[in-house]
Scaffold this motif. Structure first.
Motif, mmCIF file in Angstrom:
data_model
loop_
_atom_site.group_PDB
_atom_site.id
_atom_site.type_symbol
_atom_site.label_atom_id
_atom_site.label_comp_id
_atom_site.label_asym_id
_atom_site.label_seq_id
_atom_site.Cartn_x
_atom_site.Cartn_y
_atom_site.Cartn_z
ATOM 1 N N ARG A 51 0.833 -1.210 0.000
ATOM 2 C CA ARG A 51 0.000 0.000 0.000
ATOM 3 C C ARG A 51 0.868 1.261 0.000
ATOM 4 O O ARG A 51 0.566 2.240 -0.695
ATOM 5 C CB ARG A 51 -0.925 -0.010 1.215
ATOM 6 C CG ARG A 51 -1.812 1.220 1.348
ATOM 7 C CD ARG A 51 -2.889 1.241 0.271
ATOM 8 N NE ARG A 51 -3.710 2.434 0.375
ATOM 9 C CZ ARG A 51 -3.506 3.554 -0.329
ATOM 10 N NH1 ARG A 51 -2.512 3.632 -1.200
ATOM 11 N NH2 ARG A 51 -4.312 4.584 -0.179
ATOM 12 N N GLU A 54 2.369 1.689 -3.474
ATOM 13 C CA GLU A 54 1.336 2.160 -4.410
ATOM 14 C C GLU A 54 1.043 3.640 -4.203
ATOM 15 O O GLU A 54 0.954 4.410 -5.166
ATOM 16 C CB GLU A 54 0.060 1.337 -4.222
ATOM 17 C CG GLU A 54 0.178 -0.110 -4.654
ATOM 18 C CD GLU A 54 -1.023 -0.950 -4.283
ATOM 19 O OE1 GLU A 54 -1.111 -2.096 -4.772
ATOM 20 O OE2 GLU A 54 -1.882 -0.472 -3.498
ATOM 21 N N ALA A 57 3.888 5.808 -5.600
ATOM 22 C CA ALA A 57 3.905 5.841 -7.067
ATOM 23 C C ALA A 57 2.768 6.705 -7.615
ATOM 24 O O ALA A 57 2.978 7.547 -8.498
ATOM 25 C CB ALA A 57 3.809 4.416 -7.615
ATOM 26 N N VAL A 58 1.572 6.508 -7.097
ATOM 27 C CA VAL A 58 0.421 7.265 -7.593
ATOM 28 C C VAL A 58 0.564 8.746 -7.261
ATOM 29 O O VAL A 58 0.298 9.609 -8.104
ATOM 30 C CB VAL A 58 -0.899 6.686 -7.022
ATOM 31 C CG1 VAL A 58 -2.080 7.604 -7.328
ATOM 32 C CG2 VAL A 58 -1.152 5.290 -7.591
ATOM 33 N N SER A 61 3.029 10.346 -9.589
ATOM 34 C CA SER A 61 2.585 10.289 -10.988
ATOM 35 C C SER A 61 1.499 11.308 -11.307
ATOM 36 O O SER A 61 1.237 11.576 -12.477
ATOM 37 C CB SER A 61 2.089 8.873 -11.335
ATOM 38 O OG SER A 61 0.810 8.630 -10.781
ATOM 39 N N ALA A 110 5.713 -0.758 -6.879
ATOM 40 C CA ALA A 110 4.548 -0.395 -7.697
ATOM 41 C C ALA A 110 4.973 0.484 -8.859
ATOM 42 O O ALA A 110 5.990 1.177 -8.798
ATOM 43 C CB ALA A 110 3.515 0.335 -6.840
ATOM 44 N N ALA A 112 3.151 3.411 -11.556
ATOM 45 C CA ALA A 112 1.976 4.234 -11.829
ATOM 46 C C ALA A 112 2.298 5.230 -12.940
ATOM 47 O O ALA A 112 3.456 5.580 -13.163
ATOM 48 C CB ALA A 112 1.537 4.986 -10.569
ATOM 49 N N ARG A 116 -2.612 6.763 -12.158
ATOM 50 C CA ARG A 116 -3.251 5.452 -12.233
ATOM 51 C C ARG A 116 -2.231 4.358 -11.946
ATOM 52 O O ARG A 116 -1.139 4.345 -12.526
ATOM 53 C CB ARG A 116 -3.843 5.237 -13.638
ATOM 54 C CG ARG A 116 -4.660 3.973 -13.792
ATOM 55 C CD ARG A 116 -5.344 3.940 -15.147
ATOM 56 N NE ARG A 116 -4.396 3.846 -16.247
ATOM 57 C CZ ARG A 116 -3.875 2.713 -16.704
ATOM 58 N NH1 ARG A 116 -4.192 1.554 -16.164
ATOM 59 N NH2 ARG A 116 -3.023 2.733 -17.723
ATOM 60 N N LEU A 117 -2.587 3.462 -11.053
ATOM 61 C CA LEU A 117 -1.716 2.342 -10.721
ATOM 62 C C LEU A 117 -1.664 1.357 -11.886
ATOM 63 O O LEU A 117 -2.705 0.922 -12.388
ATOM 64 C CB LEU A 117 -2.244 1.642 -9.460
ATOM 65 C CG LEU A 117 -1.392 0.519 -8.896
ATOM 66 C CD1 LEU A 117 -0.076 1.056 -8.347
ATOM 67 C CD2 LEU A 117 -2.163 -0.216 -7.791
ATOM 68 N N TRP A 119 0.686 -1.467 -11.783
ATOM 69 C CA TRP A 119 1.123 -2.782 -11.292
ATOM 70 C C TRP A 119 1.678 -2.619 -9.890
ATOM 71 O O TRP A 119 2.217 -1.564 -9.549
ATOM 72 C CB TRP A 119 2.213 -3.321 -12.227
ATOM 73 C CG TRP A 119 2.966 -4.502 -11.709
ATOM 74 C CD1 TRP A 119 2.626 -5.818 -11.837
ATOM 75 C CD2 TRP A 119 4.213 -4.488 -10.995
ATOM 76 N NE1 TRP A 119 3.579 -6.623 -11.232
ATOM 77 C CE2 TRP A 119 4.562 -5.822 -10.713
ATOM 78 C CE3 TRP A 119 5.063 -3.463 -10.561
ATOM 79 C CZ2 TRP A 119 5.720 -6.159 -10.023
ATOM 80 C CZ3 TRP A 119 6.203 -3.803 -9.870
ATOM 81 C CH2 TRP A 119 6.527 -5.147 -9.613
ATOM 82 N N SER A 120 1.523 -3.664 -9.084
ATOM 83 C CA SER A 120 2.180 -3.661 -7.772
ATOM 84 C C SER A 120 2.412 -5.086 -7.308
ATOM 85 O O SER A 120 1.759 -6.026 -7.776
ATOM 86 C CB SER A 120 1.350 -2.891 -6.736
ATOM 87 O OG SER A 120 0.133 -3.547 -6.466
#
Length: 197
Positions: A51, A54, A57-58, A61, A110, A112, A116-117, A119-120
């Motif tokens: 988490r 993620e 990364a998000v 991004s 992760a 992004a 938008r995600l 992959w993780s």
């Protein structure tokens, strides 16, 4: 463009050594708040690591063009999550707590793009420290210096801290906080252009 949502010297070195061109851009997220949220919903240490990766990364991004790598690492010992020590005294206490026991490192990773995600994943390793006395611990901390404060375990396997270990089970890159092989596979699938820059 490839962006690393971290200022970790180790993660930057691993990406550079793998021949990837990237820019570091650390994420500003509420790590302890997200950790509490995941645990409050019944999540475990690997879920926390994933988490956090993620979220990093998000978050980056949304303001940076390109593919963003988010990474985080969680140390679990006897059901409790340990965090980076505040100073060398705290590092000594943390090492004493881990001595003679097995703990687990969970590294979340992760990708992004544009908020938008993509992959993780989470990779885990088990590490067993041998029993050591205060003199050995202090010698290792003197050799390592403040660099251990950047580690959730208050140690660096790539440094003198390796002297404190008895057994290691798991991927070396996962232990360093960046599961490089799954990351490279994900980049080949989701952002192959980043591998040819």
């Amino acid at each position: 463009m490839l962006i690393l949502a971290s200022q970790s010297a180790t993660r930057k070195a691993l990406l550079a050594d793998a021949g990837l061109r990237f820019e570091p851009s650390p994420a500003q997220i509420d790590e302890r708040g997200l950790e509490a949220e995941v645990l409050g919903k019944g999540g475990d240490a690997p879920a926390v690591a994933r988490r956090l990766a993620e979220a990093k990364a998000v978050a980056v991004s949304t303001s940076r063009a390109g593919v963003v790598i988010g990474a985080d690492q969680v140390l679990a010992s006897d059901g409790e999550l340990l965090h980076k020590p505040a100073d060398l005294d705290a590092a000594a206490r943390q090492l004493d707590r881990l001595a003679g026991r097995t703990h687990h490192l969970h590294a979340g990773i992760a990708l992004a793009r544009a908020g938008r995600l993509l992959w993780s994943s989470t990779e885990s390793a088990a590490l067993t420290m041998r029993r050591f006395d205060a003199a050995e611990r202090e010698q290792v901390l003197a050799l390592e210096g403040p660099e251990v404060l950047a580690s959730v375990g208050a140690y660096r396997l790539e440094g003198a801290s390796i002297r404190l270990f008895e057994r290691i089970e798991g991927d070396y890159f996962t232990i360093l906080g960046l599961p490089l092989l799954p990351l490279l596979a994900a980049l080949r699938q989701h952002a192959p252009e980043t591998l040819s820059q």
